[in-house]
Design a protein around this motif. Structure first.
Motif, PDB file in Angstrom:
ATOM      1  N   GLU A  72       9.418  13.971  50.408  1.00  0.00           N
ATOM      2  CA  GLU A  72      10.395  14.371  51.434  1.00  0.00           C
ATOM      3  C   GLU A  72      11.672  14.960  50.827  1.00  0.00           C
ATOM      4  O   GLU A  72      12.445  15.599  51.526  1.00  0.00           O
ATOM      5  CB  GLU A  72      10.778  13.159  52.300  1.00  0.00           C
ATOM      6  N   SER A 132      12.727   9.123  57.755  1.00  0.00           N
ATOM      7  CA  SER A 132      11.346   9.461  57.460  1.00  0.00           C
ATOM      8  C   SER A 132      10.804   8.655  56.287  1.00  0.00           C
ATOM      9  O   SER A 132       9.686   8.113  56.338  1.00  0.00           O
ATOM     10  CB  SER A 132      11.234  10.963  57.166  1.00  0.00           C
ATOM     11  N   ALA A 133      11.581   8.550  55.220  1.00  0.00           N
ATOM     12  CA  ALA A 133      11.149   7.787  54.045  1.00  0.00           C
ATOM     13  C   ALA A 133      10.939   6.324  54.412  1.00  0.00           C
ATOM     14  O   ALA A 133       9.947   5.707  54.002  1.00  0.00           O
ATOM     15  CB  ALA A 133      12.175   7.917  52.924  1.00  0.00           C
ATOM     16  N   HIS A 154       7.633   5.916  56.227  1.00  0.00           N
ATOM     17  CA  HIS A 154       6.492   6.001  55.314  1.00  0.00           C
ATOM     18  C   HIS A 154       6.342   4.716  54.497  1.00  0.00           C
ATOM     19  O   HIS A 154       5.230   4.206  54.326  1.00  0.00           O
ATOM     20  CB  HIS A 154       6.626   7.193  54.364  1.00  0.00           C
ATOM     21  N   PHE A 205      16.016  12.244  56.002  1.00  0.00           N
ATOM     22  CA  PHE A 205      15.247  11.784  54.845  1.00  0.00           C
ATOM     23  C   PHE A 205      15.080  10.270  54.886  1.00  0.00           C
ATOM     24  O   PHE A 205      13.973   9.752  54.711  1.00  0.00           O
ATOM     25  CB  PHE A 205      15.924  12.197  53.532  1.00  0.00           C
ATOM     26  N   THR A 211      14.075  18.271  52.179  1.00  0.00           N
ATOM     27  CA  THR A 211      15.418  17.824  52.570  1.00  0.00           C
ATOM     28  C   THR A 211      16.458  18.699  51.902  1.00  0.00           C
ATOM     29  O   THR A 211      17.390  19.188  52.553  1.00  0.00           O
ATOM     30  CB  THR A 211      15.629  16.339  52.192  1.00  0.00           C
ATOM     31  N   SER A 262       7.674   9.303  50.220  1.00  0.00           N
ATOM     32  CA  SER A 262       9.125   9.492  50.317  1.00  0.00           C
ATOM     33  C   SER A 262       9.631  10.511  49.302  1.00  0.00           C
ATOM     34  O   SER A 262      10.494  11.325  49.625  1.00  0.00           O
ATOM     35  CB  SER A 262       9.838   8.159  50.108  1.00  0.00           C
TER      36      SER A 262
END
Length: 137
Positions: free
Chosen positions: A100, A117-118, A121, A114, A104, A97
Motif C-alpha cells: 500500500e 487500509s493497512a 489487511h 494507508f 500512497t 500493507s
C-alpha cells in the motif's frame, strides 16, 4: 505441498471472517467516516455504482487470499492456531500493507487511507491465518 490438507470449511470461514471484518472496518461504527473524509467523497458519491460488483470482487479476492494463505500455512510442518495468526499477521504487515505504500506516495493519497487500509489487511489476515491453521489436518 499436500493440497489435501486444505480445508474447504476453513476457506469458507476465513472468507466470511474477511467479509465481516471488512464490513465492520468500513462501517460508521469504526472507520467509514474518516475513510470517506480522507477520500474526499460522500456516501452518495461512493454508492453511484453497483455494490454487488464490489462485493463480488471482494469475495473473489478473499477466496484467492484464503487459498494462498492455506497453501503457505500447510507448507510448514506444524502450525498452531497462534502460528497461523502470526503467519497471517506477517502477510498483512509485511506484504499487503507494504504494498500500500507505493500508491500512497505516488498517487498522493492521504496517509490516513494507508493506515486504515493497512490495519484492515493486518487484522483480516491475522484472523484468516488463525482460522485456517485451526483446520489443518
Amino acid at each position: 505441498m499436500d493440497l489435501s490438507q486444505i480445508s474447504i470449511l476453513a476457506i469458507i470461514l476465513a472468507v466470511v471472517a474477511n467479509m465481516i471484518i471488512g464490513a465492520l472496518w468500513y462501517s460508521p461504527l469504526l472507520f467509514a467516516n474518516i475513510w470517506m473524509k480522507s477520500l474526499g467523497k460522500t456516501r452518495e458519491e461512493l454508492h453511484t455504482s453497483n455494490p454487488n460488483i464490489g462485493y463480488g470482487l471482494t469475495t473473489l479476492a478473499g477466496i484467492i487470499t484464503a487459498i494462498i494463505l492455506s497453501l503457505v500455512i500447510t507448507m510448514l510442518d506444524s502450525v498452531t492456531v497462534g502460528g497461523g495468526a502470526l503467519i497471517g499477521f506477517l502477510a498483512g504487515a509485511g506484504i499487503a500493507s507494504a504494498r500500500e505504500l507505493s500508491p500512497t506516495f505516488f498517487e498522493g493519497r492521504k496517509y490516513t487511507l494507508f493506515f486504515i487500509s493497512a490495519g484492515y489487511h493486518i487484522v483480516s489476515l491475522t484472523i484468516m491465518g488463525a482460522i485456517i491453521a485451526f483446520f489443518i489436518k
